[in-house]
Design a protein around this motif. Sequence first.
Motif, mmCIF file in Angstrom:
data_model
loop_
_atom_site.group_PDB
_atom_site.id
_atom_site.type_symbol
_atom_site.label_atom_id
_atom_site.label_comp_id
_atom_site.label_asym_id
_atom_site.label_seq_id
_atom_site.Cartn_x
_atom_site.Cartn_y
_atom_site.Cartn_z
ATOM 1 N N LEU A 122 9.140 8.325 4.387
ATOM 2 C CA LEU A 122 8.585 9.683 4.443
ATOM 3 C C LEU A 122 7.419 9.774 5.431
ATOM 4 O O LEU A 122 7.399 10.607 6.334
ATOM 5 C CB LEU A 122 8.123 10.088 3.034
ATOM 6 C CG LEU A 122 7.441 11.431 2.916
ATOM 7 C CD1 LEU A 122 8.443 12.551 3.114
ATOM 8 C CD2 LEU A 122 6.781 11.581 1.540
ATOM 9 N N ASP A 135 10.529 -8.088 5.432
ATOM 10 C CA ASP A 135 9.681 -7.788 4.273
ATOM 11 C C ASP A 135 8.260 -7.516 4.777
ATOM 12 O O ASP A 135 7.701 -8.308 5.546
ATOM 13 C CB ASP A 135 9.686 -8.993 3.327
ATOM 14 C CG ASP A 135 8.744 -8.798 2.180
ATOM 15 O OD1 ASP A 135 9.129 -8.149 1.201
ATOM 16 O OD2 ASP A 135 7.590 -9.290 2.267
ATOM 17 N N ASN A 162 -0.046 9.090 -2.367
ATOM 18 C CA ASN A 162 -0.686 8.778 -3.647
ATOM 19 C C ASN A 162 -0.352 7.361 -4.124
ATOM 20 O O ASN A 162 -1.208 6.642 -4.638
ATOM 21 C CB ASN A 162 -0.189 9.807 -4.672
ATOM 22 C CG ASN A 162 -0.911 9.745 -5.994
ATOM 23 O OD1 ASN A 162 -2.121 9.922 -6.052
ATOM 24 N ND2 ASN A 162 -0.172 9.487 -7.070
ATOM 25 N N ASP A 184 10.254 -2.222 8.208
ATOM 26 C CA ASP A 184 10.945 -1.804 6.980
ATOM 27 C C ASP A 184 12.060 -2.809 6.703
ATOM 28 O O ASP A 184 12.629 -3.382 7.628
ATOM 29 C CB ASP A 184 11.520 -0.392 7.132
ATOM 30 C CG ASP A 184 11.749 0.277 5.789
ATOM 31 O OD1 ASP A 184 10.979 1.187 5.435
ATOM 32 O OD2 ASP A 184 12.698 -0.127 5.076
ATOM 33 N N ASP A 196 2.214 10.606 -9.646
ATOM 34 C CA ASP A 196 1.524 10.574 -10.944
ATOM 35 C C ASP A 196 0.055 10.825 -10.666
ATOM 36 O O ASP A 196 -0.474 10.390 -9.656
ATOM 37 C CB ASP A 196 1.678 9.195 -11.590
ATOM 38 C CG ASP A 196 3.114 8.915 -11.991
ATOM 39 O OD1 ASP A 196 3.741 9.815 -12.575
ATOM 40 O OD2 ASP A 196 3.605 7.815 -11.692
ATOM 41 N N SER A 221 7.350 2.932 4.565
ATOM 42 C CA SER A 221 7.367 4.277 3.988
ATOM 43 C C SER A 221 8.164 5.194 4.904
ATOM 44 O O SER A 221 7.688 5.567 5.976
ATOM 45 C CB SER A 221 5.954 4.842 3.819
ATOM 46 O OG SER A 221 6.081 6.190 3.360
HETATM 47 N N1 LIG Z 1 3.394 6.851 -8.978
HETATM 48 C C1 LIG Z 1 3.338 7.643 -7.923
HETATM 49 O O1 LIG Z 1 2.503 8.514 -7.811
HETATM 50 C C2 LIG Z 1 4.331 7.436 -6.819
HETATM 51 C C3 LIG Z 1 5.219 6.370 -6.842
HETATM 52 C C4 LIG Z 1 6.087 6.173 -5.771
HETATM 53 C C5 LIG Z 1 6.050 7.035 -4.702
HETATM 54 N N2 LIG Z 1 5.185 8.092 -4.694
HETATM 55 C C6 LIG Z 1 5.093 8.976 -3.531
HETATM 56 O O2 LIG Z 1 6.381 9.316 -3.092
HETATM 57 C C7 LIG Z 1 6.413 9.416 -1.680
HETATM 58 C C8 LIG Z 1 7.475 8.521 -1.082
HETATM 59 O O3 LIG Z 1 7.167 7.177 -1.456
HETATM 60 P P1 LIG Z 1 7.471 5.945 -0.512
HETATM 61 O O4 LIG Z 1 6.769 6.100 0.789
HETATM 62 O O5 LIG Z 1 7.200 4.681 -1.256
HETATM 63 O O6 LIG Z 1 9.040 6.053 -0.406
HETATM 64 P P2 LIG Z 1 10.041 6.033 0.813
HETATM 65 O O7 LIG Z 1 11.395 5.976 0.189
HETATM 66 O O8 LIG Z 1 9.720 7.090 1.788
HETATM 67 O O9 LIG Z 1 9.764 4.629 1.507
HETATM 68 C C9 LIG Z 1 9.872 3.364 0.906
HETATM 69 C C10 LIG Z 1 10.323 2.440 2.022
HETATM 70 O O10 LIG Z 1 9.995 1.101 1.728
HETATM 71 C C11 LIG Z 1 11.046 0.275 2.214
HETATM 72 N N3 LIG Z 1 10.987 -1.036 1.564
HETATM 73 C C12 LIG Z 1 11.349 -1.360 0.303
HETATM 74 N N4 LIG Z 1 11.106 -2.669 0.078
HETATM 75 C C13 LIG Z 1 10.556 -3.171 1.230
HETATM 76 C C14 LIG Z 1 10.073 -4.454 1.605
HETATM 77 N N5 LIG Z 1 10.065 -5.485 0.769
HETATM 78 N N6 LIG Z 1 9.578 -4.581 2.862
HETATM 79 C C15 LIG Z 1 9.580 -3.549 3.731
HETATM 80 N N7 LIG Z 1 10.014 -2.324 3.420
HETATM 81 C C16 LIG Z 1 10.493 -2.128 2.177
HETATM 82 C C17 LIG Z 1 12.300 1.071 1.906
HETATM 83 O O11 LIG Z 1 13.391 0.644 2.709
HETATM 84 C C18 LIG Z 1 11.834 2.497 2.252
HETATM 85 O O12 LIG Z 1 12.067 2.818 3.593
HETATM 86 C C19 LIG Z 1 5.022 9.043 -1.193
HETATM 87 O O13 LIG Z 1 4.267 10.204 -0.951
HETATM 88 C C20 LIG Z 1 4.459 8.259 -2.336
HETATM 89 O O14 LIG Z 1 3.050 8.297 -2.353
HETATM 90 C C21 LIG Z 1 4.323 8.321 -5.727
#
Ligand SMILES: NC(=O)c1ccc[n+]([C@@H]2O[C@H](COP(=O)([O-])OP(=O)(O)OC[C@H]3O[C@@H](n4cnc5c(N)ncnc54)[C@H](O)[C@@H]3O)[C@@H](O)[C@H]2O)c1
Length: 411
Positions: A354, A396, A241, A373, A320, A352
């Motif tokens: 997950l 990044d 999302n 990542d 959200d 990501s």
């Molecule tokens: N508002 C919302 O609806 C909302 C907000 C956030 C997450 N989510 C949901 O939560 C779940 C998990 O979210 P996710 O995938 O963001 O989290 P996650 O923790 O699985 O992954 C985020 C990843 O991004 C990496 N990262 C951070 N900064 C970086 C950069 N500058 N360059 C490269 N990598 C970087 C982190 O090390 C981490 O591994 C998803 O399903 C997502 O859609 C929803």
Amino acid sequence: MSLHTTPNSVQETVEAQGHLIDSHIMERIFDTVVEYQGRFEVEKFQIGRTNSEPSHLRLKVETPSKELMLQLLGQLLGLGCSPADSGDAYLVTVDRDMCAPEDFYSTTNQRTQVRINQQWIDVQKQRMDALVVVENGQARCSRLRDVKAGDQVITGMRGIRVIPESKERDRLAFAFMSNGISSERQVETAVRQTAALIEGARAEKKKVVIVAGPVVVHTGGVVPLSNMIRAGFVDAILSGNALGVHDIENALLGTSLGVRQSDGRQEEHGHRNHMRAINAIYHAGSVKGAVESGRLKSGVLYECVKANVPFVLAGSLRDDGPLPDTITDMNEAQDAYNEHLQGAGLVLCLGSMLHSIATGNMLPSWVKIVCVDINPAVATKVSDRGTGQMVGVVTDVGLFLDLLSKALIAK
Ligand SMILES: NC(=O)c1ccc[n+]([C@@H]2O[C@H](COP(=O)([O-])OP(=O)(O)OC[C@H]3O[C@@H](n4cnc5c(N)ncnc54)[C@H](O)[C@@H]3O)[C@@H](O)[C@H]2O)c1
């Protein structure tokens, strides 16, 4: 499989074939035998004399108990070392939907063959943590929840052969692929090699699938990723999302999580912006509806709709909204990911944890995965969860995408 048992030991003869020396499989086979308190005796070893010719190993193994032998054989199977002369695989009929016999064979993501009616056949739809169902002389991986009463499922370890991936010596990107997780110093090399892998997948008419988290938007990756979609380098986007929400927030309001993309400053009351973005899509009914009505005019999802590139937004407890396009039934979301991963030649996972791990779980070991990542532990984690073919690039993701799109589109 016939275990030879004496009062103090159990013996078995196992065989392996492939690039056993340079892929370090042989030393792992020996180490595994010792780990299970076993002893081994090499009965035959025939070394492959060219870079394409396989080696062949026949080994007598001995353990102090039957339990240790069964555990050892299970481990050796994953290294492509299976009992010699094992006969046909043992099939048991399932009597209730979703309930497998207790000793069902649980797959790895590696190429697997099973012996049915004295013939070795390839298992289709290879993935890890699945059962093998045999039907009309064909074998295929099936998730536990898809197993139906009446299915014939392979149990035990008889008649199963796993063929581990070996190093591809002549591969263009060999040095990069063999590096595992590369450090920031190698980013430009990693970008060039990733571009070559993308070109390679396209040349083989296989899909390039992007798995992306919202950090792609936060780090300025929308423009380069949009360029790649527009130029035809992306066949599907698998995400959650958040990517959708922040991509649309960025397109409609110029912020991501309230931070202005133009100058990196927090906008006053900007924390509302992502909710305003979700609201706009609710008004349009869907992302596609917002594109068609002219409300959404740019961004990753806009480009997907325009270029007819499928995207999947899988729901999570954090979401959200969620956006109307987000699939909140997890089984359906997994099915949708799985569907778009069929025929993939390269999967590029971008920020990501997950979704990268989830995707790795669905892929066979021969599909290449590059995981970008900022945190080296994430790439390691994807690999440790069984996706050993994964190559990590620690950098990044916005910077990586910018360099990658230029490398691809400049050509
Ligand atoms: N508002 C919302 O609806 C909302 C907000 C956030 C997450 N989510 C949901 O939560 C779940 C998990 O979210 P996710 O995938 O963001 O989290 P996650 O923790 O699985 O992954 C985020 C990843 O991004 C990496 N990262 C951070 N900064 C970086 C950069 N500058 N360059 C490269 N990598 C970087 C982190 O090390 C981490 O591994 C998803 O399903 C997502 O859609 C929803």
